[in-house]
Design an enzyme around this catalytic site. Structure first.
Site, mmCIF file in Angstrom:
data_model
loop_
_atom_site.group_PDB
_atom_site.id
_atom_site.type_symbol
_atom_site.label_atom_id
_atom_site.label_comp_id
_atom_site.label_asym_id
_atom_site.label_seq_id
_atom_site.Cartn_x
_atom_site.Cartn_y
_atom_site.Cartn_z
ATOM 1 N N ALA A 67 0.791 -1.031 -0.147
ATOM 2 C CA ALA A 67 -0.097 -0.036 -0.292
ATOM 3 C C ALA A 67 0.884 1.205 -0.021
ATOM 4 O O ALA A 67 1.871 1.288 0.538
ATOM 5 C CB ALA A 67 -0.837 -0.127 1.275
ATOM 6 N N GLY A 116 0.863 -5.104 1.073
ATOM 7 C CA GLY A 116 -0.441 -5.374 0.496
ATOM 8 C C GLY A 116 -0.239 -5.990 -0.954
ATOM 9 O O GLY A 116 -1.369 -6.862 -1.498
ATOM 10 N N GLU A 119 -0.427 -9.590 0.071
ATOM 11 C CA GLU A 119 -1.707 -10.080 0.354
ATOM 12 C C GLU A 119 -2.346 -10.162 -0.966
ATOM 13 O O GLU A 119 -3.216 -10.981 -1.015
ATOM 14 C CB GLU A 119 -2.266 -8.864 1.196
ATOM 15 C CG GLU A 119 -1.809 -8.907 2.408
ATOM 16 C CD GLU A 119 -2.306 -7.954 3.544
ATOM 17 O OE1 GLU A 119 -2.995 -7.670 4.513
ATOM 18 O OE2 GLU A 119 -1.821 -6.396 2.879
ATOM 19 N N GLU A 139 4.635 -4.967 7.007
ATOM 20 C CA GLU A 139 3.755 -3.708 7.855
ATOM 21 C C GLU A 139 4.237 -3.586 9.307
ATOM 22 O O GLU A 139 4.331 -2.327 9.809
ATOM 23 C CB GLU A 139 2.299 -4.299 7.976
ATOM 24 C CG GLU A 139 1.596 -4.325 6.526
ATOM 25 C CD GLU A 139 1.593 -5.640 5.816
ATOM 26 O OE1 GLU A 139 0.956 -5.856 4.852
ATOM 27 O OE2 GLU A 139 2.689 -6.618 6.296
#
Length: 265
Positions: A67, A116, A119, A139
């Site tokens: 992200a 992300g 993910e 993260e």
């Protein structure tokens, strides 16, 4: 003024749609625009009977570095409500959409898949990785937890203890370790990653589409069910497939020792 470049490229190759995360100057970091573009393309692809499989890859040297911090930092600064509504939920909606998609989605991991980006790989149905690909649940290194479903999907992929180690350390892992853990399906030379993912997508795209969708749904829904509930899910999926022309054709072709001709119905 020239129009801004799209953050997502699309190239249909036969029955396969290739979606390319295209923010290479940001290592294809995920933001509102990219998430929105991905969701829009998936909406169109789901209704497009000509497209039977999807490959997602990245432009440049990354699949996705995660992200975009510049995107979500203001939402975090605005407080928990804004952080959840404007950052966490859009990301979770995207990975949930990918995971539950009725057509197979294959990640062609051409480089970094951090945060992300990792993910997104977890949410895809299959993943082919370049030899140079690297993965990380990074993260923790900026003081947050995975927010696009990583705390839930990663343990389901690789087991609780291995997932806890990766999430709490944030250490990167090479493609070989990702393969050993079960995060990806195969490793190929860097120059072949997209071609190999396309070949896999084309192989699956040649199968009867309603049967493929039924199998994906049964697997996805059954993952968190008891064995008895899972068997009931499998039975319901089979009952829906039995009357289809493709199922009847597949069985008939086997008996008649010929190649089946699937029409998609």
């Amino acid at each position: 003024m020239a129009a801004a470049a799209s953050p997502l490229g699309r190239d249909d190759q036969g029955g396969v749609a290739v979606l390319t995360l295209s923010r290479p100057e940001k290592l294809n970091a995920l933001n509102d625009d990219l998430l929105g573009a991905l969701m829009m393309e998936l909406d169109e692809i789901e209704l497009n009977e000509r497209i039977r499989a999807v490959v997602i890859t990245g432009a440049g040297r990354a699949f996705s570095a995660g992200a975009d911090v510049a995107w979500f930092k203001p939402h975090m600064a605005a407080g928990p409500g804004a952080a959840v509504a404007r950052f966490l939920r859009p990301g979770q909606r995207m990975t949930r959409r990918v995971e539950a998609f009725p057509k197979p989605i294959i990640a062609a991991v051409n480089g970094l898949a951090f945060g992300g980006g990792c993910e997104l790989v977890e949410a895809t149905h299959m993943a082919v990785a370049a030899e140079s690909a690297a993965f990380s649940k990074a993260e923790i290194n900026i003081g947050i937890i995975p927010t696009f479903g990583g705390t839930q999907r990663l343990p389901r992929h690789i087991g609780r203890k291995a997932a806890i180690e990766l999430i709490l350390t944030g250490r990167p892992i090479a493609a070989a370790e990702a393969l050993r853990l079960g995060l990806i399906n195969r490793i190929v030379p860097d120059a072949r990653v997209l071609a190999e993912a396309l070949a896999l997508a084309e192989e699956v795209a040649a199968k009867p589409p309603q049967t493929v969708a039924a199998a994906l749904s049964a697997i996805h829904r059954g993952m968190d069910a008891s064995i008895d509930d899972g068997l009931a899910i499998e039975e319901a999926a089979y009952l829906a497939i039995v009357p289809t022309c493709d199922a009847q054709e597949g069985v008939a072709a086997f008996i008649e020792k010929r190649k089946p001709l699937y029409g998609g119905s």
